[in-house]
Write a protein that holds these residues in place. Sequence first.
Motif, PDB file in Angstrom:
ATOM      1  N   PHE A  42      35.082  42.980  37.656  1.00 62.34           N
ATOM      2  CA  PHE A  42      33.894  43.662  37.145  1.00 62.34           C
ATOM      3  C   PHE A  42      33.795  45.077  37.735  1.00 62.34           C
ATOM      4  N   VAL A  43      34.036  45.192  39.033  1.00 62.67           N
ATOM      5  CA  VAL A  43      33.989  46.499  39.706  1.00 62.67           C
ATOM      6  C   VAL A  43      35.024  47.442  39.106  1.00 62.67           C
ATOM      7  N   ASP A  44      36.253  46.949  38.910  1.00 65.88           N
ATOM      8  CA  ASP A  44      37.310  47.792  38.338  1.00 65.88           C
ATOM      9  C   ASP A  44      37.006  48.196  36.898  1.00 65.88           C
ATOM     10  N   GLU A  45      36.564  47.236  36.075  1.00 68.94           N
ATOM     11  CA  GLU A  45      36.269  47.528  34.674  1.00 68.94           C
ATOM     12  C   GLU A  45      35.183  48.587  34.515  1.00 68.94           C
ATOM     13  N   HIS A  46      34.260  48.638  35.460  1.00 72.51           N
ATOM     14  CA  HIS A  46      33.133  49.563  35.366  1.00 72.51           C
ATOM     15  C   HIS A  46      33.248  50.732  36.353  1.00 72.51           C
ATOM     16  N   ASP A  47      34.387  50.831  37.031  1.00 68.84           N
ATOM     17  CA  ASP A  47      34.653  51.920  37.969  1.00 68.84           C
ATOM     18  C   ASP A  47      33.484  52.121  38.934  1.00 68.84           C
ATOM     19  N   LEU A  48      33.098  51.027  39.607  1.00 73.49           N
ATOM     20  CA  LEU A  48      31.908  51.055  40.456  1.00 73.49           C
ATOM     21  C   LEU A  48      32.171  51.457  41.901  1.00 73.49           C
ATOM     22  N   GLY A  49      33.423  51.279  42.374  1.00 78.53           N
ATOM     23  CA  GLY A  49      33.702  51.588  43.773  1.00 78.53           C
ATOM     24  C   GLY A  49      34.928  50.869  44.281  1.00 78.53           C
ATOM     25  N   SER A  50      34.923  50.527  45.570  1.00 79.02           N
ATOM     26  CA  SER A  50      36.084  49.928  46.232  1.00 79.02           C
ATOM     27  C   SER A  50      35.788  48.519  46.717  1.00 79.02           C
ATOM     28  N   CYS A  51      36.774  47.637  46.524  1.00 81.82           N
ATOM     29  CA  CYS A  51      36.689  46.257  47.000  1.00 81.82           C
ATOM     30  C   CYS A  51      37.639  46.083  48.174  1.00 81.82           C
ATOM     31  N   PHE A  52      37.288  45.177  49.084  1.00 88.57           N
ATOM     32  CA  PHE A  52      38.090  44.956  50.284  1.00 88.57           C
ATOM     33  C   PHE A  52      38.330  43.464  50.478  1.00 88.57           C
TER      34      PHE A  52
ATOM     35  N   ALA B  18      34.296  42.299  50.462  1.00 88.29           N
ATOM     36  CA  ALA B  18      33.295  43.366  50.582  1.00 88.29           C
ATOM     37  C   ALA B  18      33.465  44.378  49.462  1.00 88.29           C
ATOM     38  N   PHE B  19      32.389  45.084  49.186  1.00 90.88           N
ATOM     39  CA  PHE B  19      32.373  46.123  48.153  1.00 90.88           C
ATOM     40  C   PHE B  19      31.531  47.296  48.631  1.00 90.88           C
ATOM     41  N   ILE B  20      32.024  48.517  48.364  1.00 87.88           N
ATOM     42  CA  ILE B  20      31.277  49.745  48.644  1.00 87.88           C
ATOM     43  C   ILE B  20      31.219  50.552  47.354  1.00 87.88           C
ATOM     44  N   THR B  21      30.022  51.020  46.999  1.00 86.86           N
ATOM     45  CA  THR B  21      29.871  51.802  45.778  1.00 86.86           C
ATOM     46  C   THR B  21      30.655  53.111  45.873  1.00 86.86           C
ATOM     47  N   LYS B  22      31.049  53.596  44.711  1.00 92.16           N
ATOM     48  CA  LYS B  22      31.823  54.839  44.625  1.00 92.16           C
ATOM     49  C   LYS B  22      31.072  56.000  45.272  1.00 92.16           C
ATOM     50  N   GLU B  23      29.774  56.032  45.108  1.00 91.77           N
ATOM     51  CA  GLU B  23      28.963  57.119  45.653  1.00 91.77           C
ATOM     52  C   GLU B  23      28.957  57.126  47.175  1.00 91.77           C
TER      53      GLU B  23
ATOM     54  N   PHE C 291      25.495  45.096  41.468  1.00 86.16           N
ATOM     55  CA  PHE C 291      26.416  44.979  40.325  1.00 86.16           C
ATOM     56  C   PHE C 291      25.608  44.762  39.050  1.00 86.16           C
ATOM     57  N   ALA C 292      24.808  45.710  38.660  1.00 88.25           N
ATOM     58  CA  ALA C 292      23.970  45.550  37.475  1.00 88.25           C
ATOM     59  C   ALA C 292      24.839  45.146  36.284  1.00 88.25           C
ATOM     60  N   GLY C 293      24.472  44.065  35.636  1.00 84.74           N
ATOM     61  CA  GLY C 293      25.220  43.581  34.471  1.00 84.74           C
ATOM     62  C   GLY C 293      26.204  42.476  34.781  1.00 84.74           C
ATOM     63  N   PHE C 294      26.508  42.239  36.042  1.00 86.71           N
ATOM     64  CA  PHE C 294      27.446  41.168  36.406  1.00 86.71           C
ATOM     65  C   PHE C 294      26.727  39.826  36.386  1.00 86.71           C
TER      66      PHE C 294
END
Length: 194
Positions: free
Chosen positions: A64-74, A95-100, A182-185
């Motif tokens: 979901f993060v990759d499809e929506h280009d939301l940030g980085s997963c660890f 873990a996940f950190i937003t792109k911003e 993750f709005a929409g997930f």
Amino acid sequence: VQAAEKQEAEKLLTEEDLWPLIDQGRNVGLRKGKLVELGEKDVSPAGRKHGRIAAKIALKVGLFVDEHDLGSCFAAETGFIVERTPQTMLAPDFAFITKERDAPQESGFGKVVPDFVAEVISPRDTLEDIEEKVGDWLTAGVKLVWTANMKTKSITAYQQRDGKIHASVFTEQDTIDGGEVFAGFTCAVALFFK
């Protein structure tokens, strides 16, 4: 007597011998049937079920993060500095950190506190251990923490609002969402435990 002692010393161990030691808090592994004391940098391995659930969370949220280009997963056991003085480092299962908020970093533990972490509860984790870890993450600034319980096949989502920790339990019959992180997930909880 010496022959019996020698035979006992040469006995090859199995995972059944290893788990009680890990449950006692020993940092040990198994190599060619021999007990290995692991150093501070090494971590006792998680069980197969634990790893499978952590991988499913990483896969579903990560896609979901990759499809929506939301940030980085660890991946599991990536260390993050969550407190500077005294320094505290935690390593979640995912873990996940937003792109911003994410910042390029070539080496060392993560210096940016994640927006989201997932922890799979191990059989050796006590309620106090879980509460402490969730509290540490939320105090550090994590917006959403999931704990996946293998026994009950449920996920508890924790968020801090108005200085209080709010917990919502999602069972196998429920669908969990990503809240503001993750709005929409959305995902059926049962899929994480298959």
